[in-house]
Design a protein around this motif. Structure first.
Motif, PDB file in Angstrom:
ATOM      1  N   GLY A   1      34.989   8.605   1.887  1.00  0.00           N
ATOM      2  CA  GLY A   1      33.879   8.671   2.831  1.00  0.00           C
ATOM      3  C   GLY A   1      34.352   8.787   4.262  1.00  0.00           C
ATOM      4  O   GLY A   1      33.582   8.611   5.202  1.00  0.00           O
ATOM      5  N   MET A   2      35.597   9.071   4.453  1.00  0.00           N
ATOM      6  CA  MET A   2      36.163   9.204   5.796  1.00  0.00           C
ATOM      7  C   MET A   2      37.484   9.956   5.705  1.00  0.00           C
ATOM      8  O   MET A   2      38.101  10.015   4.641  1.00  0.00           O
ATOM      9  CB  MET A   2      36.413   7.825   6.416  1.00  0.00           C
ATOM     10  CG  MET A   2      37.449   6.984   5.681  1.00  0.00           C
ATOM     11  SD  MET A   2      37.684   5.337   6.374  1.00  0.00           S
ATOM     12  CE  MET A   2      36.349   4.455   5.574  1.00  0.00           C
ATOM     13  N   GLY A   3      37.866  10.551   6.820  1.00  0.00           N
ATOM     14  CA  GLY A   3      39.221  11.069   6.889  1.00  0.00           C
ATOM     15  C   GLY A   3      39.385  12.571   6.912  1.00  0.00           C
ATOM     16  O   GLY A   3      40.489  13.058   7.144  1.00  0.00           O
ATOM     17  N   TYR A   4      38.306  13.357   6.695  1.00  0.00           N
ATOM     18  CA  TYR A   4      38.497  14.817   6.710  1.00  0.00           C
ATOM     19  C   TYR A   4      38.979  15.279   8.078  1.00  0.00           C
ATOM     20  O   TYR A   4      39.993  15.965   8.194  1.00  0.00           O
ATOM     21  CB  TYR A   4      37.196  15.550   6.349  1.00  0.00           C
ATOM     22  CG  TYR A   4      37.374  17.063   6.330  1.00  0.00           C
ATOM     23  CD1 TYR A   4      37.756  17.709   5.166  1.00  0.00           C
ATOM     24  CD2 TYR A   4      37.197  17.831   7.479  1.00  0.00           C
ATOM     25  CE1 TYR A   4      37.949  19.088   5.143  1.00  0.00           C
ATOM     26  CE2 TYR A   4      37.388  19.202   7.474  1.00  0.00           C
ATOM     27  CZ  TYR A   4      37.759  19.823   6.299  1.00  0.00           C
ATOM     28  OH  TYR A   4      37.963  21.187   6.287  1.00  0.00           O
ATOM     29  N   GLY A   5      38.236  14.896   9.102  1.00  0.00           N
ATOM     30  CA  GLY A   5      38.605  15.318  10.452  1.00  0.00           C
ATOM     31  C   GLY A   5      39.938  14.747  10.884  1.00  0.00           C
ATOM     32  O   GLY A   5      40.795  15.463  11.414  1.00  0.00           O
ATOM     33  N   ALA A   6      40.119  13.448  10.653  1.00  0.00           N
ATOM     34  CA  ALA A   6      41.364  12.800  11.070  1.00  0.00           C
ATOM     35  C   ALA A   6      42.564  13.397  10.341  1.00  0.00           C
ATOM     36  O   ALA A   6      43.603  13.682  10.951  1.00  0.00           O
ATOM     37  CB  ALA A   6      41.282  11.297  10.808  1.00  0.00           C
ATOM     38  N   THR A   7      42.416  13.605   9.039  1.00  0.00           N
ATOM     39  CA  THR A   7      43.524  14.141   8.244  1.00  0.00           C
ATOM     40  C   THR A   7      43.831  15.584   8.623  1.00  0.00           C
ATOM     41  O   THR A   7      44.985  15.935   8.914  1.00  0.00           O
ATOM     42  CB  THR A   7      43.191  14.065   6.736  1.00  0.00           C
ATOM     43  OG1 THR A   7      42.861  12.719   6.396  1.00  0.00           O
ATOM     44  CG2 THR A   7      44.367  14.515   5.895  1.00  0.00           C
TER      45      THR A   7
ATOM     46  N   ILE B   1      42.168  21.232   1.034  1.00  0.00           N
ATOM     47  CA  ILE B   1      42.006  20.531  -0.247  1.00  0.00           C
ATOM     48  C   ILE B   1      42.275  19.039  -0.075  1.00  0.00           C
ATOM     49  O   ILE B   1      41.472  18.187  -0.482  1.00  0.00           O
ATOM     50  CB  ILE B   1      42.964  21.115  -1.315  1.00  0.00           C
ATOM     51  CG1 ILE B   1      42.502  22.508  -1.742  1.00  0.00           C
ATOM     52  CG2 ILE B   1      43.032  20.191  -2.539  1.00  0.00           C
ATOM     53  CD1 ILE B   1      43.411  23.169  -2.761  1.00  0.00           C
ATOM     54  N   PHE B   2      43.406  18.727   0.543  1.00  0.00           N
ATOM     55  CA  PHE B   2      43.796  17.324   0.685  1.00  0.00           C
ATOM     56  C   PHE B   2      42.798  16.551   1.549  1.00  0.00           C
ATOM     57  O   PHE B   2      42.368  15.446   1.188  1.00  0.00           O
ATOM     58  CB  PHE B   2      45.202  17.232   1.291  1.00  0.00           C
ATOM     59  CG  PHE B   2      45.696  15.820   1.449  1.00  0.00           C
ATOM     60  CD1 PHE B   2      46.004  15.048   0.341  1.00  0.00           C
ATOM     61  CD2 PHE B   2      45.832  15.259   2.711  1.00  0.00           C
ATOM     62  CE1 PHE B   2      46.446  13.740   0.484  1.00  0.00           C
ATOM     63  CE2 PHE B   2      46.274  13.957   2.867  1.00  0.00           C
ATOM     64  CZ  PHE B   2      46.585  13.192   1.749  1.00  0.00           C
ATOM     65  N   ALA B   3      42.416  17.150   2.679  1.00  0.00           N
ATOM     66  CA  ALA B   3      41.496  16.468   3.597  1.00  0.00           C
ATOM     67  C   ALA B   3      40.150  16.207   2.935  1.00  0.00           C
ATOM     68  O   ALA B   3      39.553  15.137   3.102  1.00  0.00           O
ATOM     69  CB  ALA B   3      41.310  17.302   4.867  1.00  0.00           C
TER      70      ALA B   3
ATOM     71  N   TRP C   1      33.901  10.574  12.455  1.00  0.00           N
ATOM     72  CA  TRP C   1      32.594  10.225  11.892  1.00  0.00           C
ATOM     73  C   TRP C   1      32.755   9.243  10.732  1.00  0.00           C
ATOM     74  O   TRP C   1      32.125   8.189  10.699  1.00  0.00           O
ATOM     75  CB  TRP C   1      31.871  11.488  11.425  1.00  0.00           C
ATOM     76  CG  TRP C   1      30.593  11.225  10.685  1.00  0.00           C
ATOM     77  CD1 TRP C   1      30.392  11.310   9.338  1.00  0.00           C
ATOM     78  CD2 TRP C   1      29.342  10.811  11.242  1.00  0.00           C
ATOM     79  NE1 TRP C   1      29.098  10.984   9.022  1.00  0.00           N
ATOM     80  CE2 TRP C   1      28.425  10.673  10.173  1.00  0.00           C
ATOM     81  CE3 TRP C   1      28.901  10.542  12.536  1.00  0.00           C
ATOM     82  CZ2 TRP C   1      27.105  10.285  10.361  1.00  0.00           C
ATOM     83  CZ3 TRP C   1      27.580  10.153  12.730  1.00  0.00           C
ATOM     84  CH2 TRP C   1      26.697  10.031  11.650  1.00  0.00           C
ATOM     85  N   GLY C   2      33.625   9.569   9.810  1.00  0.00           N
ATOM     86  CA  GLY C   2      33.833   8.694   8.658  1.00  0.00           C
ATOM     87  C   GLY C   2      34.475   7.366   9.012  1.00  0.00           C
ATOM     88  O   GLY C   2      33.933   6.303   8.691  1.00  0.00           O
ATOM     89  N   PRO C   3      35.650   7.393   9.685  1.00  0.00           N
ATOM     90  CA  PRO C   3      36.295   6.123  10.025  1.00  0.00           C
ATOM     91  C   PRO C   3      35.424   5.196  10.863  1.00  0.00           C
ATOM     92  O   PRO C   3      35.492   3.979  10.716  1.00  0.00           O
ATOM     93  CB  PRO C   3      37.533   6.569  10.813  1.00  0.00           C
ATOM     94  CG  PRO C   3      37.847   7.910  10.270  1.00  0.00           C
ATOM     95  CD  PRO C   3      36.519   8.545   9.974  1.00  0.00           C
ATOM     96  N   ILE C   4      34.615   5.773  11.748  1.00  0.00           N
ATOM     97  CA  ILE C   4      33.766   4.932  12.598  1.00  0.00           C
ATOM     98  C   ILE C   4      32.518   4.472  11.844  1.00  0.00           C
ATOM     99  O   ILE C   4      32.209   3.277  11.791  1.00  0.00           O
ATOM    100  CB  ILE C   4      33.368   5.687  13.886  1.00  0.00           C
ATOM    101  CG1 ILE C   4      34.593   5.871  14.788  1.00  0.00           C
ATOM    102  CG2 ILE C   4      32.271   4.934  14.645  1.00  0.00           C
ATOM    103  CD1 ILE C   4      34.378   6.813  15.953  1.00  0.00           C
TER     104      ILE C   4
END
Length: 300
Positions: free
Chosen positions: A77-83, A67-69, A205-208
């Motif tokens: 638009g970024m952060g799912y994978g990183a989070t 949920i949070f990610a 993907w998002g952060p880059i």
């Protein structure tokens, strides 16, 4: 003559309507097909007792991470994978399982996110097309290397460091002053690199891609929506690659992330223009850094 014009006008509208529907139909068909394939190939691994027993405190943690990610990703638009990767690594999930879980779950969460962004009119289709194929090729390459070539235990500290780098990028973009719009060149190279790093590192993907495009002054709403839409294909490609070369492990993690992410996807798409992005970006960046430092402290 007037009749011909009306007929031509109707044909144009009809073609546009069909193309518009394809943006919804294709993700839905792919997701249904994937779900059917997963059930068919892995149903023997599940028992009713195991299924019920899987809904425990650990599952709740993975569900909340999902949920949070997804809220982070859908709004920034970024952060799912990183989070999610940072949380999973900090929780003790191995890198390959973590990356596989994130990408398999992203097949569903990014599909839901893409549909939601499409519903709210947040997608620039031309931008999506430019990102799609290079991003897919990069993600397939990265997923193959992580599944079949690279030792996950060896790269775990490097992934944690990479997550810190991504967090710094997110914070830096949040603190940047007003940006003058510039023409974005080499979108294909950007998408390939973003897809590759996303697959290997479990995020990026998002952060880059998003941060680069926003840094060039692109409209946040359409950039976030378009990058999220393209991410569906990138996640689908890397997820399939992980399945083919590494198999699927950690169903509890995957299902928790999927359910949490799918629930949060429409909320994130709705909030994309409603929240103050900079404070949230800084908060998410700091959180990822803390989680990654925790992971590193366990390894050192």
């Amino acid at each position: 003559m007037e009749k011909e014009l009306k007929i031509n006008s109707y044909d144009v509208r009809s073609d546009a309507s069909i193309k518009e529907k394809l943006w919804v139909v294709i993700p839905v068909v792919l997701l249904v097909g994937l779900l059917g394939t997963l059930v068919y190939n892995h149903y023997a691994e599940f028992t009713w007792n195991g299924f019920v027993g899987g809904f425990n405190q650990e599952f709740l943690i993975f569900f909340l991470i999902g949920i949070f990610a997804q809220l982070v990703d859908g709004t920034l638009g970024m952060g799912y994978g990183a989070t999610s990767t940072s949380f999973l690594l900090a929780y003790g999930v191995p890198p390959v399982m973590s990356s596989t879980a994130v990408h398999v779950s992203e097949m569903f969460t990014t599909g839901a996110s893409a549909l939601s962004h499409h519903r709210f009119g947040n997608i620039n289709k031309k931008l999506v097309k430019h990102l799609l194929i290079p991003g897919v090729l990069g993600s397939i390459t990265g997923a193959y290397l992580l599944s079949d070539v690279i030792n996950g235990d060896i790269i775990k500290p490097f992934i944690a460091v990479y997550m810190i780098v991504l967090a710094v990028i997110i914070i830096r973009k949040a603190l940047a002053k007003t940006i003058v719009k510039k023409k974005t060149k080499k979108l294909g190279v950007l998408a390939t690199f973003g897809g590759f790093m996303d697959a290997v590192g479990g995020g990026g993907w998002g952060p880059i891609v998003t941060s680069t495009l926003l840094g060039r002054g692109r409209n946040p709403r359409y950039t976030i929506g378009s990058v999220n839409a393209a991410e569906f294909a990138i996640s689908f490609a890397s997820g399939i690659t992980f399945m083919l070369f590494g198999g699927i492990h950690g169903w509890q993690v995957i299902i928790g992330l999927i359910l949490g992410g799918v629930i949060a996807a429409p909320i994130g798409a709705y909030l994309v223009n409603k929240i103050k992005r900079k404070p949230m970006m800084v908060a998410v960046g700091i959180l990822i850094i803390l989680l990654s430092l925790k992971t590193l402290s366990k390894l050192l």
